[in-house]
Design a protein around this motif. Structure first.
Motif, PDB file in Angstrom:
ATOM      1  N   TRP A 465       0.837  -1.198   0.000  1.00 15.61           N
ATOM      2  CA  TRP A 465       0.000   0.000   0.000  1.00 15.61           C
ATOM      3  C   TRP A 465       0.873   1.249   0.000  1.00 15.61           C
ATOM      4  O   TRP A 465       1.535   1.562   0.989  1.00 15.61           O
ATOM      5  N   GLY A 466       0.882   1.954  -1.121  1.00 19.01           N
ATOM      6  CA  GLY A 466       1.617   3.211  -1.201  1.00 19.01           C
ATOM      7  C   GLY A 466       0.819   4.326  -0.557  1.00 19.01           C
ATOM      8  O   GLY A 466      -0.242   4.702  -1.052  1.00 19.01           O
ATOM      9  N   ILE A 467       1.326   4.862   0.542  1.00 12.82           N
ATOM     10  CA  ILE A 467       0.540   5.847   1.301  1.00 12.82           C
ATOM     11  C   ILE A 467       1.032   7.277   1.120  1.00 12.82           C
ATOM     12  O   ILE A 467       0.438   8.202   1.672  1.00 12.82           O
ATOM     13  N   SER A 468       2.122   7.489   0.370  1.00 17.99           N
ATOM     14  CA  SER A 468       2.646   8.853   0.197  1.00 17.99           C
ATOM     15  C   SER A 468       1.755   9.658  -0.747  1.00 17.99           C
ATOM     16  O   SER A 468       1.371   9.175  -1.814  1.00 17.99           O
ATOM     17  N   ARG A 469       1.455  10.862  -0.334  1.00 15.34           N
ATOM     18  CA  ARG A 469       0.706  11.785  -1.187  1.00 15.34           C
ATOM     19  C   ARG A 469       1.427  13.125  -1.171  1.00 15.34           C
ATOM     20  O   ARG A 469       1.692  13.678  -0.107  1.00 15.34           O
ATOM     21  N   GLY A 474      -3.579  16.409   4.548  1.00 18.43           N
ATOM     22  CA  GLY A 474      -3.492  15.035   5.012  1.00 18.43           C
ATOM     23  C   GLY A 474      -2.592  14.961   6.223  1.00 18.43           C
ATOM     24  O   GLY A 474      -2.006  15.960   6.672  1.00 18.43           O
ATOM     25  N   THR A 475      -2.438  13.769   6.769  1.00 22.84           N
ATOM     26  CA  THR A 475      -1.593  13.576   7.951  1.00 22.84           C
ATOM     27  C   THR A 475      -0.117  13.645   7.567  1.00 22.84           C
ATOM     28  O   THR A 475       0.335  12.867   6.718  1.00 22.84           O
ATOM     29  N   THR A 537       2.269  13.684   2.691  1.00 22.35           N
ATOM     30  CA  THR A 537       1.231  13.367   3.679  1.00 22.35           C
ATOM     31  C   THR A 537       0.661  11.977   3.381  1.00 22.35           C
ATOM     32  O   THR A 537       0.921  11.398   2.325  1.00 22.35           O
ATOM     33  N   MET A 538      -0.127  11.474   4.312  1.00 26.63           N
ATOM     34  CA  MET A 538      -0.628  10.102   4.191  1.00 26.63           C
ATOM     35  C   MET A 538      -1.903  10.031   3.353  1.00 26.63           C
ATOM     36  O   MET A 538      -2.741  10.947   3.381  1.00 26.63           O
ATOM     37  N   ASP A 539      -2.016   8.912   2.654  1.00 29.97           N
ATOM     38  CA  ASP A 539      -3.263   8.577   1.966  1.00 29.97           C
ATOM     39  C   ASP A 539      -4.418   8.650   2.965  1.00 29.97           C
ATOM     40  O   ASP A 539      -4.311   8.189   4.100  1.00 29.97           O
ATOM     41  N   THR A 540      -5.540   9.219   2.547  1.00 29.09           N
ATOM     42  CA  THR A 540      -6.658   9.376   3.489  1.00 29.09           C
ATOM     43  C   THR A 540      -7.327   8.057   3.849  1.00 29.09           C
ATOM     44  O   THR A 540      -8.110   8.013   4.807  1.00 29.09           O
ATOM     45  N   PHE A 541      -7.022   6.977   3.131  1.00 28.19           N
ATOM     46  CA  PHE A 541      -7.538   5.670   3.557  1.00 28.19           C
ATOM     47  C   PHE A 541      -6.929   5.244   4.894  1.00 28.19           C
ATOM     48  O   PHE A 541      -7.482   4.389   5.581  1.00 28.19           O
TER      49      PHE A 541
END
Length: 870
Positions: A465-469, A474-475, A537-541
């Motif tokens: 799961w790629g969470i970088s945005r 975002g977080t 920031t983190m993926d909002t999922f």
């Protein structure tokens, strides 16, 4: 498709027949939903603990939850349907003595807030919190029974602090890592774009004349693949989930057993060496037994070797970009499997390690980078897609598997192509010829491993799961980069890493946070030297993967939640939301739960016991949505018809799992029905407050009173059964309508005192209780009119008595050769002989069978009689 024609709904509510009443009487007790709902709204708002779960109790728990919304600005009736389902269930469980947890919150980080900031020059936080206030006010006005003391807002530091804490735990466990990954890049924006920001023509949504590029950037990933087998295996535990959702997750995880085989790029004429991706094309195949039939190797357009081959070949680069655009368009339409297959020959060859044959290397639009290795060996004789591609581009088609005959004397003919059967015998396959497929797969996999060019393996469609945005809202990812110490986690004591508010999103190039020196430049906690913050920031999922645990302990500032409290409430007994969340949100939340279990925070393996996916609300032939301009505002419906009517119609117009075709005429009919209920109770409430609550024995009731009693208990059973089983709330409401019609049919008897006052009071109390989960405003008003003092929300649900519900007489349809000819009325306990005798004595039946012979009699007890004659 909508489950039933809207004319049915209009007919049903019109059958409430308010015209039966004298006009003057109707005007005297007319129902005014606005005044009634305003009164109860004020009362409910004054009690902040009204819907609070009990902290210490011996009651059984029930955790019912609707998926939290994104605060886009306003609810529409599609939202109302979702929340009305959960609210009805929560109220029913309260009335059945459960300790109910029914919270609500906001999935409040995300791209729309950034877009609004750019378009309206409004800071994302201000825009988001303003929308939350509006939507919360709408929910309260609709009467939804939420425990707002547990409200969660994911864009606030008291929540996203724990996103960061979890990230550090993933990192400690080796489950968060950084690697290069391909992303959509707009050269004018100088930033990464989400897939939804890339137009169908491959251009940036902000710069419609600028083609989006594929770039490799360092990205943070969570190693969800560590849990792939468990995520797949545990789907079998989720018997309370729709099978379609479990199937979608199985397919998304996509476990495949097969082999990895290395094809080597051949040295071409004028070869100048290999590019950064090297010379090895690793191919995953589930049919290694067909490898001697491979006549080409095909690569996904995004494959790294394709980049190498196209680096100095502008013509190839342009053709590959076209294939990428075709893939993107097919994904938008929804079925990449139906794409018209196109490809381009690279001019290079690869060597099949089994026979040292050179095969051409192609790039094809139907090969996906996110499945397997992004490369396949094409065996057109034994694969339908490969066959179609080979025919189109005139590639060799070589048969290497024949069907197996059970008759050893039979000559096996060549089968029609493509021959896809997994049972067969190898031919044209060197030393493996004559083996059956299953045996060949094992021996050829072992041969590849022994000779160092392959091995048996298991692959998954599921990727980490790629969470970088590279976005602002975002977080913040709690990691630092130090020249001396490399990647350094932010110490837990320094959490949360606060998202800055004064950020110019509209004019920033690249990640907006990267333009803030006061955010980026920090001191390394290990060496004390200069360091810089991660600006992704983190993926909002991430926010929605664990929020339902925070609801159990929403104000804990020492941990994400208290483990013992979570253990009491979990798993969620009933989760409600759209099927569009079947994949990402629900897989990520399952993964997060398993990780928290392994950390020792919880003991449950799965977050949700029962899942319900409601149908969409359709307006003007399309799903209700802002982008289509077909939204129906609940504010307008509440102003015109009242909140109860809006809620009740959303539950009545179709079964909750089907699509609902919105019609204003339907909600108007529901309002008339509610008015009819109000008038009946308002006129007949006198004496109810002083009447005994003890039910009268059936034997003491008149036939008319007994008819009401029978219908009441039949209704209690239908409504209760639907809550406990199939959730066809439309039939629940229809049953209540039928009960009200029976009550109106006996009004003359009531006026003549033929219906005992204590009995009538019992019936009215039960009617109000049955209506309470669906129309709480009206139910509370009627409860008060009846003189009841207790809290309706916690009043016990009416009890069903099978003996009182039993029909004394039944109407039996009589058919002749399957066609209805008459109906007869018989005692409910009548024998077959009695029913047949009564049917044959019926004048219409006698006329229909006159002069004919009965050759067969079909009798279904309590249902029908059918005489077959000739």
């Amino acid at each position: 498709m909508p489950s039933r024609d809207n004319s049915e709904i209009v007919t049903a509510v019109n059958n409430a027949r308010p015209d039966r009443l004298n006009d003057d009487r109707s005007k005297d007790d007319r129902y005014d939903p606005q005044s009634v709902e305003a009164k109860w709204f004020e009362r409910w708002q004054s009690d902040p603990h009204l819907y609070a779960a009990e902290p210490h109790t011996t009651k059984k728990k029930y955790y019912v939850l609707e998926m939290l919304p994104y605060p886009s600005g306003a609810l529409h009736m599609g939202h109302v349907r979702n929340y009305a389902i959960g609210d009805a269930l929560a109220r029913y469980m309260w009335m059945n003595g459960y300790n109910v947890l029914h919270p609500m919150g906001w999935d409040s980080f995300g791209l729309p807030a950034e877009n609004a900031a750019i378009q309206n020059n409004t800071p994302p936080r201000q825009w988001t919190l303003g929308n939350i206030a509006k939507m919360k006010a709408q929910m309260n006005r609709l009467g939804f029974a939420y425990d707002w003391s547990r409200e969660v807002t994911t864009c606030l530091p008291d929540y996203y602090r724990w996103n960061q804490w979890f990230f550090l735990k993933f990192y400690e466990q080796g489950l968060a890592y950084r690697k290069k990954s391909r992303v959509n890049w707009c050269p004018k924006c100088a930033t990464v774009l989400a897939n939804e920001q890339v137009l169908a023509n491959g251009c940036c949504w902000r710069h419609e004349d600028t083609l989006v590029e594929q770039r490799e950037l360092e990205q943070w990933f969570l190693r969800i693949t560590k849990y792939a087998d468990e995520l797949l295996r545990d789907l079998d535990k989720l018997s309370g989930w729709p099978e379609k959702v479990r199937t979608m997750q199985r397919n998304w995880i996509g476990r495949s057993e097969g082999a990895l085989i290395d094809f080597k790029l051949d040295y071409a004429e004028n070869h100048k060496g290999f590019g950064p991706a090297g010379s090895t094309i690793s191919v995953f195949t589930t049919r290694i037994d067909t490898i001697f039939g491979a006549t080409s190797v095909q690569l996904a357009p995004q494959h790294p070797i394709v980049d190498d081959l196209a680096a100095n070949n502008p013509d190839l680069r342009a053709k590959v970009d076209q294939l990428i655009a075709e893939q993107r368009k097919a994904k938008e339409v929804g079925d990449i499997g139906e794409i018209e297959k196109h490809g381009v020959f690279t001019g290079r060859y690869a060597v099949n390690p089994f026979n040292n044959e050179k095969v051409p290397v192609w790039v094809a639009n139907y090969i996906l980078m996110d499945y397997g290795t992004g490369a396949i060996m094409s065996v057109p004789a034994h694969d339908e897609r490969d066959y179609e591609f080979a025919r189109k581009y005139k590639l060799e088609i070589r048969l290497v598997v024949l069907p197996v005959s059970n008759d050893p004397e039979e000559t096996v003919a060549e089968p029609p192509l493509p021959f896809n059967a997994h049972e067969g015998m190898l031919i044209n396959s060197g030393q493996f010829g004559g083996l059956e497929c299953a045996d060949a797969i094992q021996k050829m996999s072992a041969f590849a491993e022994k000779n160092g060019f392959g091995k048996a393996t298991v692959t998954y469609r599921l990727k980490d799961w790629g969470i970088s945005r590279q976005r602002y809202w975002g977080t913040p990812i709690p990691m630092l980069y130090c020249e001396k110490d490399g990647i350094v986690p932010v110490p837990e004591k320094d959490l949360p890493v606060i998202l800055p508010e004064a950020v110019d999103i509209a004019h920033s190039l690249g990640s907006p946070l990267g333009g803030l020196p006061e955010f980026v430049n920090v001191t390394c906690p290990k060496c004390g030297g200069p360091a810089r913050r991660e600006t992704d920031t983190m993926d909002t999922f991430v926010d929605s993967s664990w929020y339902f645990y925070r609801y159990t302990d929403a104000h804990n500032d020492r941990a994400p939640f208290d483990s013992k409290t979570a253990q009491y409430w979990f798993p969620i007994d009933q989760y409600i939301g759209g099927v569009e969340h079947a994949i990402l949100h629900l897989i990520y939340s399952r993964f997060w739960t398993k990780f928290m279990r392994d950390l020792g925070l919880i003991t449950n393996d799965e977050p949700v016991d029962h899942l319900f996916t409601q149908g969409m609300v359709i307006k003007d032939g399309a799903k209700m949505s802002k982008s289509l301009g077909n939204v129906v505002s609940p504010d307008e419906m509440v102003a015109r018809y009242g909140a109860d009517a809006a809620r009740l119609y959303s539950l009545f117009a179709a079964p909750p799992d089907r699509d609902l075709d919105w019609q204003d005429s339907g909600i108007a009919g529901i309002q008339r029905f509610l008015g009819k209920v109000y008038r009946f109770v308002a006129r007949n409430a006198a004496g109810a407050a002083n009447a005994s609550a003890e039910p009268l024995p059936a034997a003491s009731l008149s036939p008319q009173a007994r008819q009401i009693q029978r219908k009441l208990h039949q209704t209690i059973k239908r409504v209760s059964d639907d809550f406990q089983g199939r959730w066809h709330f439309n039939t629940c409401i229809s049953a209540i309508m039928e009960l009200v019609n029976v009550l109106y049919d006996t009004e003359e008897a009531i006026a003549e005192n033929a219906i005992p006052t204590p009995f009538l009071a019992e019936v009215q109390r039960s009617l109000v209780l049955l209506l309470a989960p669906f129309a709480p405003y009206l139910a509370h008003e009627l409860w008060e009119i009846l003189g009841e003092k207790g809290d309706l929300l916690k009043t016990p649900w009416p009890k069903y008595d099978a003996a009182l519900a039993k029909e004394e007489e039944l109407e039996i349809p009589v058919q002749i050769n399957g066609k209805l000819r008459s109906r007869i009325v018989v005692p409910a306990d009548a024998t077959e002989d009695f029913v047949l005798e009564r049917a044959l004595a019926d004048e219409k039946v006698q006329s229909a069978i006159a002069g004919k012979q009965i050759v067969k009699t079909i009798f279904v007890p309590g249902k029908l009689v059918n005489f077959v004659v000739r």
